[in-house]
Scaffold this motif. Structure first.
Motif, mmCIF file in Angstrom:
data_model
loop_
_atom_site.group_PDB
_atom_site.id
_atom_site.type_symbol
_atom_site.label_atom_id
_atom_site.label_comp_id
_atom_site.label_asym_id
_atom_site.label_seq_id
_atom_site.Cartn_x
_atom_site.Cartn_y
_atom_site.Cartn_z
ATOM 1 N N LYS B 2 8.136 -3.180 -2.353
ATOM 2 C CA LYS B 2 6.907 -3.627 -1.699
ATOM 3 C C LYS B 2 5.984 -2.464 -1.327
ATOM 4 C CE LYS B 2 5.550 -7.830 -0.395
ATOM 5 N NZ LYS B 2 4.188 -8.275 -0.416
ATOM 6 N N GLU B 33 1.265 -6.962 -4.560
ATOM 7 C CA GLU B 33 0.366 -7.470 -3.527
ATOM 8 C C GLU B 33 -0.867 -8.102 -4.171
ATOM 9 O OE1 GLU B 33 -1.567 -5.643 0.561
ATOM 10 O OE2 GLU B 33 -1.449 -4.371 -1.196
ATOM 11 N N LYS B 179 1.357 -14.022 -8.921
ATOM 12 C CA LYS B 179 1.819 -13.302 -7.733
ATOM 13 C C LYS B 179 3.335 -13.448 -7.603
ATOM 14 C CE LYS B 179 1.023 -13.198 -2.739
ATOM 15 N NZ LYS B 179 0.339 -13.907 -1.651
ATOM 16 N N ASP B 200 -2.780 -11.237 0.182
ATOM 17 C CA ASP B 200 -1.970 -10.700 1.272
ATOM 18 C C ASP B 200 -2.879 -9.954 2.235
ATOM 19 O OD1 ASP B 200 0.446 -11.574 0.181
ATOM 20 O OD2 ASP B 200 0.372 -9.931 -1.266
ATOM 21 N N ARG B 201 -3.779 -9.160 1.653
ATOM 22 C CA ARG B 201 -4.715 -8.419 2.494
ATOM 23 C C ARG B 201 -6.114 -8.568 1.900
ATOM 24 N NH1 ARG B 201 -3.662 -2.522 3.234
ATOM 25 N NH2 ARG B 201 -2.799 -2.582 1.131
ATOM 26 N N ASP B 215 -5.079 -8.293 7.515
ATOM 27 C CA ASP B 215 -3.810 -8.815 7.019
ATOM 28 C C ASP B 215 -3.881 -10.325 7.198
ATOM 29 O OD1 ASP B 215 -1.239 -9.478 6.472
ATOM 30 O OD2 ASP B 215 -0.439 -7.630 7.355
#
Lengths: 537, 338
Positions: B2, B33, B179, B200-201, B215
């Motif tokens: 990650k 991500e 994803k 995710d962000r 986030d």
């Protein structure tokens, strides 16, 4: 270095353009060559040329005629001078004898007489030395024969006089022959021609002398050149007639035609001599002209067409006659202008579409989002551009060669090697232009800039060549505006000079080299620039 | 896994002059991500993406994709990056099928199964003429071209423009599916909701600068709720304020408060409210759009000017200028009269 998929893509995107332009240009070229090959477009040109050639021939002929006429009169004059000389010789002899008699009271005899005789003989040799030497006798022999002549004079004056005159005048033709022969040789004629001219001069001189001697025997004869001009003219006119007639018969012309032609020449001869005679009558009472007057009279009598019209017009007409219509239409008009237009449009559009157009629209993103290097993209597109151009000109070359073969191969006004060089030159010109357009396409991100600089300058070049044509040497001076030649300095097409190729000069070699260098350099600049610039994709 | 960095942007600056361009951007996109990029038109989203793709050379700073320099190693990076450009223009080819085949050849793909599955999902008719395609069809074709090589990193520049709402759903499903395969996705958009679903962000960019990176998971705090409550009278309002609820926003004018409350205290809240006269009560969903709006309003130096506002101010200025001129004229006339 070359991406097959991209190359295929470019082929698919541009083949219709390529095909249209190629077919149109090839058809135009074939039509131009075949039509020119079958039309007698050189007829007018040839007849113009003939007119000038005839005029020049006539002028030379007239000159010969005047020369012959002049020679006749000179021979008459020469004969007259011989007669005067002979008279003077005997007069001097008589006078010397009288002087002796009055001094001594008795006529000279023996040694005294031979002393007087040798003295007179020496004077004669001094006066007629040149003429007498042509008889081939030595000094002593001459002296002896003159002394013998004087001896004859003592008891038969008429016989001696006549004998002296006929002997000396008989020497004149030989001398004239030698002079004429030498003059011809000095002018650069062959031995044979010189001999022929000498013989003709001799004949004229003999006739003239015979004429003189015959006339001098008439009563109340007082010498004047005017007495002989009519005879001289008649003689020369007839001589010209005879010469032409005989020559024509020899050449197999029918008697009737030979007669017509000979009469025509006789008329020319008569005209020339008449003109000359008018000058003689105007300038001198006795018909004798000074050298200067002679030249002027001769010029007037031998004037040809080109002398009678103003210089500029004469030059213009002569150039028109010498103009190479095939070279102008196929070389200067088709290969340098008309035939380049469509390939230019193809190159401008294609070069722009290969890079700048795709960057501007954004479609280049699809190629560059694959693991394809920018260098590969630019080299592939450049290869496509050159390949399509090469294929186009290969076809054009084939069509031109076949067309020339159809209209007579090397017998056609433009032969195979010339037509091949035309194609090579046109291809190299297009190569340089393609390089330039490719560079513009690689440098600019906006199609409008690439098009306006690459395409604009290319079309500008073409237009300058069209305008420059009116100032170039291929256009006859009647249509030429020399200042327009300035435009040729603004055009890249000037490096493709069809007149070089037609004239056989090798100047096209370095000019083609320059075109090649321009193409290569611009392509390299384009490829390097495309590697490093920002792409808005 | 990650924490491995897929895309690293450091102090990236490209100055186009007159305040346009991007200035000192720094952010990372982790492997696996989905990173969203949001901002108004002309804020620098596409410029940033072009740098990642190696189409533009940075003035300063650098971009690395899986450790490779985006500018110098551009061709190598493309072997693991798929791209859907923001501006849709296809090469000069006749149909979508030919274009996709050509693209497959450029990408070195022989097996078209994945591409065909995408085509099916997007219900795309590839046999249509490229030039006559509608905007949505073009967009779908571009998406297939970008996705079909099944690359590890996907860079998408406003990929949903032109898609109808149903297709947008399908597309977002595809994103989520990618994803789940562990792909890194970098996408720009103007739609907060679609970023909220997929990302995710999300980074907010304004005038070439990153204002905030949010986030998404933490925005939607599942342990707390936010309620907006309006009272009918001032008394109740004042009384309520004295209680120990966490007040996020207070609007005195309307007797209105917004409170944040833990899920466990909800029953307590409603018990309390029984005794108050309420005009209404509503739950306020905390979302990305609100989050960024809050940030923008809290940062006073950042002034968001919409195009409408810009027009307004222009008009105002024009009117001002006109009135000024009129005044000057009048003054002159006055003087002349005197």
């Amino acid at each position: 270095m070359i991406n097959k998929a991209l190359f295929k893509q470019s082929c698919k995107a541009n083949w219709i353009k390529w095909l249209t332009v190629t077919i149109a240009t090839c058809t135009m070229l074939a039509i131009v060559i075949i039509v020119l090959g079958n039309l007698a477009i050189n007829d007018i040109r040839d007849s113009l040329k003939e007119v000038f050639a005839q005029a020049d021939q006539e002028a030379t002929l007239k000159e010969d005629i005047i020369d012959s006429y002049d020679l006749y009169l000179s021979a008459v004059d020469g004969s007259n001078q011989i007669v005067i000389g002979v008279d003077e010789m005997f007069d001097e002899y008589d006078k010397a004898k009288e002087d002796y008699q009055s001094a001594t009271g008795a006529p000279p005899t023996g040694e005294a007489l031979s002393g007087i005789q040798s003295q007179v003989a020496a004077g004669v040799i001094e006066q007629f030395g040149d003429l007498l030497s042509s008889s081939g006798m030595t000094q002593e022999e001459l002296q002896a024969s003159i002394i013998a002549l004087l001896g004859i004079y003592d008891f038969s004056p008429d016989m001696a006089k006549n004998g002296a005159i006929s002997t000396i005048t008989a020497m004149l033709p030989t001398q004239i022959e030698q002079l004429a022969q030498q003059q011809k040789l000095d002018e650069g004629a062959t031995q044979e021609e010189a001999e022929l001219a000498g013989q003709q001069a001799k004949e004229i001189a003999e006739t003239a002398i015979a004429d003189y001697l015959a006339q001098s025997k008439t009563e109340n004869f007082v010498y004047s050149q005017n007495l002989f001009t009519a005879n001289a003219a008649t003689y020369v006119n007839d001589m010209m007639y005879d010469q032409v007639y005989e020559m024509q018969i020899e050449q197999g012309v029918s008697e009737k035609d030979a007669n017509i032609n000979a009469v025509a020449v006789k008329v020319i001869s008569n005209t020339a001599i008449s003109t000359y005679q008018i000058w003689q009558q105007t300038y001198s009472e006795d018909g004798v002209l000074t050298d200067e007057e002679k030249t002027a009279a001769k010029n007037e009598a031998t004037k040809s067409i080109s002398d009678q019209i103003p210089d500029k017009v004469a030059v213009a007409l002569e150039e028109l006659g010498n103009m190479d219509v095939y070279g102008l239409i196929i070389g200067s008009i088709f290969y340098r202008i008309a035939g380049l237009l469509l390939p230019m449009v193809f190159v401008i559009m294609t070069a722009n579409g290969l890079l700048a157009g795709q960057v501007d629209s954004g479609s280049m993103a699809y190629v560059l989002s694959t693991p394809t290097k920018r260098r590969t993209v630019s080299v592939t597109q450049m290869t496509y551009l050159l390949f399509s151009l090469f294929a186009m000109f290969a076809l054009l070359t084939a069509v031109s060669v076949i067309s020339v073969w159809i209209v007579g191969g090397n017998n056609f006004a433009i032969n195979f090697s010339e037509i091949l060089l035309f194609n090579l030159g046109a291809f190299l010109t297009m190569f340089a232009i393609a390089g330039f357009c490719f560079m513009c396409s690689a440098i600019f991100n906006r199609a409008k800039y690439s098009l306006s600089i690459g395409g604009g300058l290319t079309i500008f070049s073409l237009v300058c060549t069209i305008l420059g044509l009116f100032g170039s040497s291929v256009v006859p001076s009647a249509m030429r505006i020399t200042q327009m030649n300035f435009f040729n300095y603004l055009s890249i097409i000037t490096f493709f000079d069809t007149t070089d190729i037609l004239s056989g000069s090798l100047a096209w070699l370095w000019k083609f080299g320059i075109l090649l260098v321009i193409g290569i350099v611009t392509i390299i600049i384009g490829i390097f620039r495309f590697d490093k610039k920002d792409l808005p994709l | 896994m990650k924490n491995e960095i897929a895309i690293k942007v450091e102090h990236l600056t490209k100055d186009y002059g007159k305040g346009r361009g991007i200035f000192d951007l720094t952010f990372d996109v982790h492997k696996g991500e989905v990173f969203g990029f949001v901002g108004t038109n002309g804020s620098g989203k596409t410029t940033t993406i072009r740098h990642i793709m190696g189409f533009l050379k940075p003035d300063s700073g650098d971009v690395q994709v899986q450790g490779f320099d985006a500018w110098k190693d551009a061709p190598h990076i493309k072997s693991f990056v798929g791209y859907v450009p923001g501006e849709i223009a296809f090469p000069d080819l006749s149909t979508g099928t030919i274009f996709l085949k050509n693209q497959a050849e450029l990408l070195g793909i022989k097996n078209m199964d994945y591409a065909n599955s995408l085509i099916d999902k997007l219900q795309l008719d590839t046999s249509a003429n490229l030039k006559r395609m509608s905007k949505g069809m073009k967009q779908k074709t571009a998406i297939v071209a970008g996705f079909m090589a099944d690359k590890d990193i996907l860079i998408l520049d406003e990929p949903t423009t032109g898609l109808d709402p149903l297709m947008r759903e399908t597309f977002l499903d595809i994103i989520l599916q990618e994803k789940s395969k562990g792909k890194t996705i970098f996408m720009s958009s103007q739609m907060f909701d679609e970023l909220e679903i997929t990302c995710d962000r999300v980074a907010l960019i304004l005038d070439g600068k990153i204002i905030d990176i949010a986030d998404v998971a933490s925005l939607q705090d599942p342990t707390h709720r936010i309620y907006k409550i309006e009272f009918t009278n001032q008394n109740d309002y004042e009384k309520f304020k004295k209680l120990k609820f966490k007040i996020v926003r207070d609007q005195q004018k309307y007797f209105q408060v917004t409170i944040k409350i833990a899920n466990s205290s909800i029953n307590h809240l409603f018990n309390v409210l029984k005794n108050y006269q309420l005009k209404f009560i509503s739950e306020v969903k905390q979302n990305l759009e609100k989050h960024f709006k809050d940030i923008l309003t809290s940062q006073r130096h950042v002034k968001i000017v919409t195009s409408e506002e810009l027009d307004k101010t222009r008009k105002q200025r024009k009117i001002e200028r006109k009135t000024l001129k009129k005044q000057q004229k009048l003054q002159k006339e006055d003087k002349n009269d005197k």
